[in-house]
Design a protein around this motif. Structure first.
Motif, PDB file in Angstrom:
ATOM      1  N   VAL A 272      84.264  45.169  44.992  1.00 12.27           N
ATOM      2  CA  VAL A 272      84.785  43.807  45.132  1.00 12.27           C
ATOM      3  C   VAL A 272      84.171  42.946  44.029  1.00 12.27           C
ATOM      4  O   VAL A 272      82.956  42.966  43.830  1.00 12.27           O
ATOM      5  N   GLU A 273      85.022  42.222  43.323  1.00  6.03           N
ATOM      6  CA  GLU A 273      84.578  41.241  42.328  1.00  6.03           C
ATOM      7  C   GLU A 273      84.913  39.871  42.889  1.00  6.03           C
ATOM      8  O   GLU A 273      86.059  39.620  43.273  1.00  6.03           O
ATOM      9  N   TYR A 274      83.905  38.978  42.954  1.00 11.90           N
ATOM     10  CA  TYR A 274      84.159  37.658  43.546  1.00 11.90           C
ATOM     11  C   TYR A 274      83.334  36.593  42.823  1.00 11.90           C
ATOM     12  O   TYR A 274      82.136  36.789  42.581  1.00 11.90           O
ATOM     13  N   ASP A 275      83.974  35.477  42.502  1.00 18.81           N
ATOM     14  CA  ASP A 275      83.293  34.353  41.868  1.00 18.81           C
ATOM     15  C   ASP A 275      82.885  33.320  42.912  1.00 18.81           C
ATOM     16  O   ASP A 275      83.733  32.621  43.463  1.00 18.81           O
ATOM     17  N   TYR A 276      81.571  33.258  43.184  1.00 21.68           N
ATOM     18  CA  TYR A 276      81.012  32.177  43.987  1.00 21.68           C
ATOM     19  C   TYR A 276      80.760  31.006  43.041  1.00 21.68           C
ATOM     20  O   TYR A 276      80.785  31.184  41.814  1.00 21.68           O
ATOM     21  N   PRO A 277      80.501  29.798  43.554  1.00 24.24           N
ATOM     22  CA  PRO A 277      80.285  28.655  42.657  1.00 24.24           C
ATOM     23  C   PRO A 277      79.165  28.875  41.631  1.00 24.24           C
ATOM     24  O   PRO A 277      79.303  28.470  40.488  1.00 24.24           O
ATOM     25  N   GLY A 278      78.080  29.540  42.010  1.00 21.70           N
ATOM     26  CA  GLY A 278      76.951  29.669  41.088  1.00 21.70           C
ATOM     27  C   GLY A 278      76.775  31.031  40.451  1.00 21.70           C
ATOM     28  O   GLY A 278      75.881  31.208  39.616  1.00 21.70           O
TER      29      GLY A 278
ATOM     30  N   PRO B   9      82.851  34.924  51.898  1.00 18.98           N
ATOM     31  CA  PRO B   9      84.086  35.010  51.116  1.00 18.98           C
ATOM     32  C   PRO B   9      84.311  36.350  50.408  1.00 18.98           C
ATOM     33  O   PRO B   9      85.425  36.866  50.412  1.00 18.98           O
ATOM     34  N   ALA B  10      83.281  36.937  49.816  1.00 13.79           N
ATOM     35  CA  ALA B  10      83.454  38.197  49.091  1.00 13.79           C
ATOM     36  C   ALA B  10      83.848  39.334  50.030  1.00 13.79           C
ATOM     37  O   ALA B  10      84.472  40.302  49.606  1.00 13.79           O
ATOM     38  N   ASP B  11      83.490  39.237  51.292  1.00 15.94           N
ATOM     39  CA  ASP B  11      83.785  40.297  52.248  1.00 15.94           C
ATOM     40  C   ASP B  11      85.216  40.221  52.794  1.00 15.94           C
ATOM     41  O   ASP B  11      85.724  41.203  53.325  1.00 15.94           O
ATOM     42  N   LEU B  12      85.866  39.078  52.650  1.00 11.03           N
ATOM     43  CA  LEU B  12      87.195  38.906  53.244  1.00 11.03           C
ATOM     44  C   LEU B  12      88.234  39.880  52.690  1.00 11.03           C
ATOM     45  O   LEU B  12      89.011  40.460  53.452  1.00 11.03           O
ATOM     46  N   ASP B  13      88.243  40.073  51.366  1.00  8.17           N
ATOM     47  CA  ASP B  13      89.194  41.021  50.782  1.00  8.17           C
ATOM     48  C   ASP B  13      88.939  42.426  51.292  1.00  8.17           C
ATOM     49  O   ASP B  13      89.859  43.198  51.536  1.00  8.17           O
ATOM     50  N   LEU B  14      87.673  42.767  51.451  1.00  5.46           N
ATOM     51  CA  LEU B  14      87.303  44.091  51.947  1.00  5.46           C
ATOM     52  C   LEU B  14      87.785  44.289  53.385  1.00  5.46           C
ATOM     53  O   LEU B  14      88.231  45.380  53.749  1.00  5.46           O
ATOM     54  N   ILE B  15      87.715  43.238  54.188  1.00  6.43           N
ATOM     55  CA  ILE B  15      88.169  43.318  55.579  1.00  6.43           C
ATOM     56  C   ILE B  15      89.641  43.732  55.621  1.00  6.43           C
ATOM     57  O   ILE B  15      90.033  44.611  56.390  1.00  6.43           O
TER      58      ILE B  15
ATOM     59  N   TRP C 178      78.805  36.279  58.095  1.00  2.00           N
ATOM     60  CA  TRP C 178      78.827  37.706  58.434  1.00  2.00           C
ATOM     61  C   TRP C 178      79.121  38.524  57.192  1.00  2.00           C
ATOM     62  O   TRP C 178      79.889  38.099  56.321  1.00  2.00           O
ATOM     63  N   GLU C 179      78.477  39.703  57.122  1.00  3.77           N
ATOM     64  CA  GLU C 179      78.585  40.563  55.953  1.00  3.77           C
ATOM     65  C   GLU C 179      78.328  42.008  56.352  1.00  3.77           C
ATOM     66  O   GLU C 179      77.924  42.293  57.480  1.00  3.77           O
ATOM     67  N   PHE C 180      78.538  42.884  55.379  1.00  2.45           N
ATOM     68  CA  PHE C 180      78.122  44.268  55.546  1.00  2.45           C
ATOM     69  C   PHE C 180      76.734  44.389  54.932  1.00  2.45           C
ATOM     70  O   PHE C 180      76.474  43.831  53.872  1.00  2.45           O
TER      71      PHE C 180
END
Length: 128
Positions: A69-75, A115-121, A31-33
């Motif tokens: 939001v700044e987020y590091d995904y694996p790739g 994962p990147a959306d969790l902090d925003l939530i 789920w995302e925005f």
């Protein structure tokens, strides 16, 4: 590391927020925005309005900037500029997503957010 810069719409109607479920790609079913990548020469707001037209066949008004939001995904590293928006015209037709939900503030934790959306939530719970 590859860097991806995107815009995201937090579409609000009354006390509810619009969430979409990805229907494709590596993060399918998360789920995302809604939103997407900016094109060269676009402002963040222009990109957001274009992406919502393309993904949801809807015209929006960008009300205000919320956060980046700044987020590091694996790739890759994701930079996501988030804006509070409202629908001007259209019915949020899913053209790329597989599902959507309107959520009240106390329902935001019910979904499996990317994962990147969790902090925003967490931030939205504070400001909505």
């Amino acid at each position: 590391m590859k860097k991806i810069e995107v815009v995201a719409a937090i579409i609000q109607a009354g006390d509810k927020i619009f969430a979409t479920q990805r229907g494709y790609g590596e993060f399918k079913d998360g789920w995302e925005f809604p939103g997407g990548k900016m094109e060269p020469g676009e402002t963040r707001e222009e990109a957001l309005c274009r992406e919502i037209r393309e993904e949801l066949d809807t015209e929006i008004e960008v009300i205000k900037y919320i956060d980046t939001v700044e987020y590091d995904y694996p790739g890759f590293h994701l930079t996501m500029h988030c804006f509070l928006c409202r629908v001007l015209k259209g019915s949020l037709t899913l053209l790329e997503h597989e599902a959507c939900r309107w959520l009240a503030k106390d329902e935001l934790d019910m979904l499996e957010w990317l994962p990147a959306d969790l902090d925003l939530i967490e931030e939205l719970k504070e400001i909505l």
